[in-house]
Design an enzyme around this catalytic site. Structure first.
Site, mmCIF file in Angstrom:
data_model
loop_
_atom_site.group_PDB
_atom_site.id
_atom_site.type_symbol
_atom_site.label_atom_id
_atom_site.label_comp_id
_atom_site.label_asym_id
_atom_site.label_seq_id
_atom_site.Cartn_x
_atom_site.Cartn_y
_atom_site.Cartn_z
ATOM 1 N N TYR A 1 37.302 17.403 -2.782
ATOM 2 C CA TYR A 1 38.137 16.299 -2.293
ATOM 3 C C TYR A 1 38.352 15.310 -3.430
ATOM 4 O O TYR A 1 37.437 15.032 -4.209
ATOM 5 C CB TYR A 1 37.442 15.587 -1.126
ATOM 6 C CG TYR A 1 38.180 14.344 -0.681
ATOM 7 C CD1 TYR A 1 39.164 14.408 0.298
ATOM 8 C CD2 TYR A 1 37.910 13.109 -1.272
ATOM 9 C CE1 TYR A 1 39.862 13.278 0.685
ATOM 10 C CE2 TYR A 1 38.609 11.978 -0.891
ATOM 11 C CZ TYR A 1 39.581 12.058 0.092
ATOM 12 O OH TYR A 1 40.276 10.948 0.457
ATOM 13 N N GLU B 1 46.129 11.640 -2.407
ATOM 14 C CA GLU B 1 44.954 12.370 -1.905
ATOM 15 C C GLU B 1 45.174 13.870 -2.042
ATOM 16 O O GLU B 1 46.251 14.366 -1.695
ATOM 17 C CB GLU B 1 44.715 11.993 -0.441
ATOM 18 C CG GLU B 1 43.468 12.602 0.178
ATOM 19 C CD GLU B 1 43.199 12.042 1.582
ATOM 20 O OE1 GLU B 1 42.417 11.082 1.701
ATOM 21 O OE2 GLU B 1 43.775 12.563 2.543
#
Lengths: 290, 373, 290, 373
Positions: B101, B188
């Site tokens: 992530y 993101e």
């Protein structure tokens, strides 16, 4: 006394020849603010409401001692105007402008920190030291001298609550608008510390909102304060906000709710008013008044 | 403003970030063509702004162009969380060795951008324990530098001199460059995927700062606003729809929230949040009132404490709407009006038979009364 | 006492696995320097001369208190290495690397100022607190404990003069190499102020060069100093340097000459040695020794 | 590294700065062609790194292509301050209403870049009184911003909203961008010319930081080094030619200057400055000695105080040269050698019959003695 500004503060108005700025220059002068200079590039030499206009902040500083500036220039030019004031060494910069890009705000705040300057805003109504000096846009008549310090994120809600204080005979030492944007110059804790030291201030009203963790951090300091704090947190009835991807959730980790803020403030000894007009009674109680 | 996954990936690709082979299409035939170009197992991903695409069946894994065509056909007809699927992204199916992530967003408390990274990416990222999450703030005056990226890689437990490590050092730096150059509030990648020696952005989420759109004219966006939100936005105002029956307008986000809180505390139910703050003029205010009428509320509560907003502007707007509607309001109106130019404003209202309230709480009580009548 | 570093200074060596860095790590350890960690990205876990190597400065700082770093990494990576140390809060950063681009130097110096850190270099031999700690590359045997402070721009000339001091029984409190490049972390005046405050230092040797106006500015402070200053300025015989367009001339406006520097220093009460080996006699005289 | 005027102007043009129409040519025919393209009065400017081009006749003002050809013929044959003219710049002749000055360079004392500007530009800029010169340092963490440029314009006495003022606001910002992006130690425009409503860079002087060349590979430069300077530079060393008869090598700029000062104080005359500092190895040191022999001095003085430089490396280099030259030196050699690995170094020298000195002053005296023998 008062915090940040007082009756001796010399003020510069950025973008003074604009419609909003010239209107509020008149209002500020009517409040008693010492506006000594305005700045609009290319308009140097004219006067607005009797205030001399200069082409640059440096030029204004060559002709006057400038203690604070208020910025009314449109959002695309706000960063430049803020940098110009900070670079020239102006110690207090009030940024009224709304809609400033957040990366510009981040840079303004960082540079102000490096220069040791105080920035209010962007997106602030400004600051008023009751009866002495008003910098920004609030309506004059609701702000009077007294011993309650007020610190807030949002504008009109602050007029609402301050108006209620005034109507109840509770004048203000200073009313500080930190600004409603994501990255503003001060935090509650910065202002609370100033009120704690200010001899004129006897009680503090903190006007917060849901979101972020500014109020929770402030609660840690309120524990140590000798002066009473009354708070109102807006947004009890608001639905959960839109999240910024997973990142927002990871940063907040459950912080920022109405409940969490009220609990933190209450645990720290602050009195939390359920509704805006409950504030004056709680302040009177805190000050030992009937 | 938000971007669909494919828009974010196109932006990534422009900056040299590794994304899967493939592209966005709007019909099944094109989907088959892209699948043929890829020449192997594919993914067909619905392009909607929802985190639940997979669970809703909006992501399919065809093995051939024919299957891709069929998958696209299915997905292009779907509605996911109320959002119709109008395009799909057809991509190579990645061999996934590991999911990580990585994001950069704004931390308002710190007044800085913050990088968030984890070696434990994927759908469960929000449930990861703190020790699996790396947060590093980015000094805006210093900017982004290789050492910062190397330390992120170290803390993720990835060898810095490995191909994966070297690639992530680049990715970290490019993500910040995108944020700064494109005014991104959020960039993101979840998951960031290890696929053999490659490191690939298998998804993208990009949000551009609304306030920076004046300098970001070349970027594509998704308009995910409701008609009311869009209408308010076009007037420079902020609108959020709610479930109740009292339509609300106030000037300033804080006072608007405070008005909703007051209504609710007194037993009323607000129909919306509408902030008309910041010196909105007569015309825009009138248009905003029409948005409120369009909600078919049982009552409208206008709560104005004039600062930069002028009471006479608001009163004129109310009068304009009143006259335009044939000298009546479609629903009961309650107006609280004080502050800048309040005498002029009240005089204008009086002319059309409206008596303004002095106090928010009195106005709120009256609006609730009317909504229950 | 001594300035900047002493026997308790914990040192980190950047690029420790390189040829030069590992050689000088050995030399520094031999001098008595407390080298507690090294850093080379990707080499974490190995040891060099018994010193543990880490992947990043942050990692080193998680495992040791770091009081000073010395940077041996090649010029293209020097800015990044300097930033890494400053960002991690290392208070003293010694940059040995030569050939660092001047805009990188400017940024390093600015960031160091913001972080309140001391940067020596780029292009410095380093710093030695006589008998206690050596950070950098000077040959060990010429640096011994004593009460003469030395501050210099250039390296080998400093060894020459310090070697002469040592040969004449004059040990050193601290020998500071500011670095020979255009934009370095400290100025003469910064170091003179530290020596003025340091109880161990009884006299100061300033080793300057033609060019710039660092020595002239230092002279202004020397006037106020209670401790004697002996100076040597290299470049008396040098032909006029190449100018940087008109801009160079406008900035220098006749400053930077040998004559101008000697006059400024002499007028400030410093003794200027005509040649390098004249320094020890002047120091002895200043200290009232035979 | 320096640039010819035309190179600097090409760089300016890439950044959108206004420069006169025209281009560089290397023969008279091309000059005529460019003049024809311009179609009016021209300037033919010799491209040499000298400030005295005009006085030396290296700038001509032809009115026709034929005259331009003739002017180029004349100028291309010239030598100005010892520099042969190999190309000329043919440009439109500007109507000059006003000459200004503008530059950015490094101020080592302030450790910042500094903008220097004046409304009184041209050849006499260095003689202008202080009050005509504007100096503003540029905060490296803040960078360049419009307010900075506006204040420069104000201090030059130019109305900010005039076309000239607006143009200069842009130029100031672009100049700093060039400095930072191209690692320019100096960017200078003198004169910056007002020509009707235009503001034009009538000349250019650009110097790129030698230390940044590793990341500036795409830029053109002029090599203005002498053969010895070039040879030394290729070895990573620094050489300056002087007039005397004692060739000098020392390790470090300060000690080399100190060695020259000492020789001169004792009545000798140095033939050069050669700094072989910074850990120069055996082979490069040997080559540097050959550069010194090439100067045909009466003596060579090598003054080494080893730190990062190792005495054994230097001694080996001396021995290598001695052996390569058939076990002798072409001129008398004096060597002072102490510091790192001095015992090893001295042993090597002893093998070839050379006794090293301990002290600089003794070595200097001996070198002078030999140079006068």
């Amino acid at each position: 006394m008062a915090i940040i500004i007082d009756e001796n503060t010399n003020v510069l108005v950025m973008g003074i020849t604009g419609r909003q700025a010239s209107f509020h220059t008149k209002q500020m002068l009517a409040y008693g603010t010492k506006i000594v200079a305005g700045c609009t590039p290319g308009k140097g030499g004219v006067e607005v409401e009797g205030v001399p206009v200069y082409n640059s902040v440096r030029e204004a500083c060559e002709n006057h001692r400038i203690d604070a500036s208020v910025i009314f220039v449109p959002a695309p030019g706000t960063k430049d105007a803020a940098f110009e004031n900070l670079e020239a060494g102006v110690p207090v910069v009030v940024i009224v402008t709304e809609g400033v890009p957040v990366y510009d705000e981040i840079q303004i705040v960082a540079y102000a920190k490096r220069k040791g300057a105080i920035v209010l805003g962007p997106n602030t109504f400004g600051i008023v030291s009751g009866g002495k000096c008003k910098i920004g846009i609030p309506p004059n008549q609701y702000f009077v001298e007294g011993n309650v310090g007020v610190v807030a994120r949002s504008g009109t809600l602050t007029y609402e609550i301050t108006g209620n204080l005034t109507a109840n005979g509770l004048g203000q030492s200073t009313v500080v608008g930190m600004g409603g944007d994501r990255a503003v110059g001060l935090t509650f804790i910065d202002v609370l510390k100033m009120f704690e030291k200010d001899p004129q201030t006897k009680a503090v009203v903190l006007i917060g909102e849901i979101g972020g963790n500014n109020e929770e951090i402030a609660a840690e300091y309120i524990k140590e304060m000798t002066k009473p704090v009354v708070a109102f947190i807006a947004g009890k009835s608001a639905p959960p906000g839109k999240r910024m991807g997973h990142a927002g959730a990871i940063i907040e980790r459950g912080k920022g709710t109405y409940k969490g803020k009220v609990e933190a403030l209450t645990a720290a000894g602050a009195k939390v008013a359920p509704l805006p007009f409950d504030v004056p009674a709680l302040v009177k109680e805190a000050l030992g008044m009937k | 403003m938000k971007m669909f996954e494919y828009m974010g990936k196109e932006l990534f690709a422009k900056y040299g970030l590794p994304v899967p082979k493939g592209r966005m299409v709007t019909n099944p035939e094109e989907a088959a063509k892209v699948a043929a170009e890829i020449g192997g197992p594919c993914v067909v991903k619905s392009q909607v702004l929802s985190g639940k695409r997979g669970k809703a069946g909006g992501i399919k894994f065809p093995n051939t162009p024919e299957e891709a065509k069929k998958a696209a056909e299915e997905v292009l007809g779907m509605t996911i969380q109320g959002l119709p699927v109008e395009c799909v992204l057809v991509e190579e199916k990645l061999k996934i060795d590991k999911e990580l992530y990585m994001s950069i967003t704004i931390d308002g408390s710190a007044k800085q951008a913050v990088m968030i990274a984890s070696a434990f990416g994927g759908m469960d990222i929000e449930e990861q324990p703190e020790e699996h999450i790396i947060k590093k703030h980015i000094d805006p005056e210093l900017g982004m530098h290789p050492f910062f990226a190397r330390d992120v890689v170290r803390r993720m437990g990835i060898p810095i001199r490995s191909p994966h490590g070297q690639e992530i050092v680049k990715i970290v730096q490019v993500l910040y460059k995108i944020c700064v150059e494109k005014d991104a509030e959020l960039v993101e990648i979840n998951p960031l995927v290890f696929s053999d020696d490659r490191v690939i952005a298998a998804d993208s989420k990009v949000t551009i700062d609304d306030d920076a759109l004046f300098r970001m004219k070349d970027l594509p966006f998704v308009d995910d606003k409701t008609p009311e939100e869009r209408a308010a936005k076009d007037l420079g105002l902020s609108f959020v729809g709610l479930d109740g029956d009292i339509a609300v307008m106030a000037n300033g986000a804080g006072i608007t929230m405070g008005t909703l809180d007051t209504l609710q505390a007194f037993g009323g139910t607000p129909a919306n949040f509408l902030d008309c703050g910041g010196g909105t003029g007569r015309e825009a205010t009138a248009k905003a009132l029409e948005i409120l009428f369009g909600l078919n509320p049982k009552a409208v509560f206008v709560n104005i404490f004039g600062g930069i907003t002028r009471c006479d502007d608001v009163a004129n707007a109310v009068a304009d709407v009143y006259k335009a509607r044939g000298n009546k309001f479609p629903v009961p109106m309650v107006i609280r009006l004080i502050g800048t130019n309040q005498d002029a404003g009240r005089a204008i209202l009086k002319e059309i038979g409206v008596e303004a309230y002095d106090f928010m709480e009195d106005g709120a009580r009256r609006a609730i009364e009317l909504s229950k009548a």
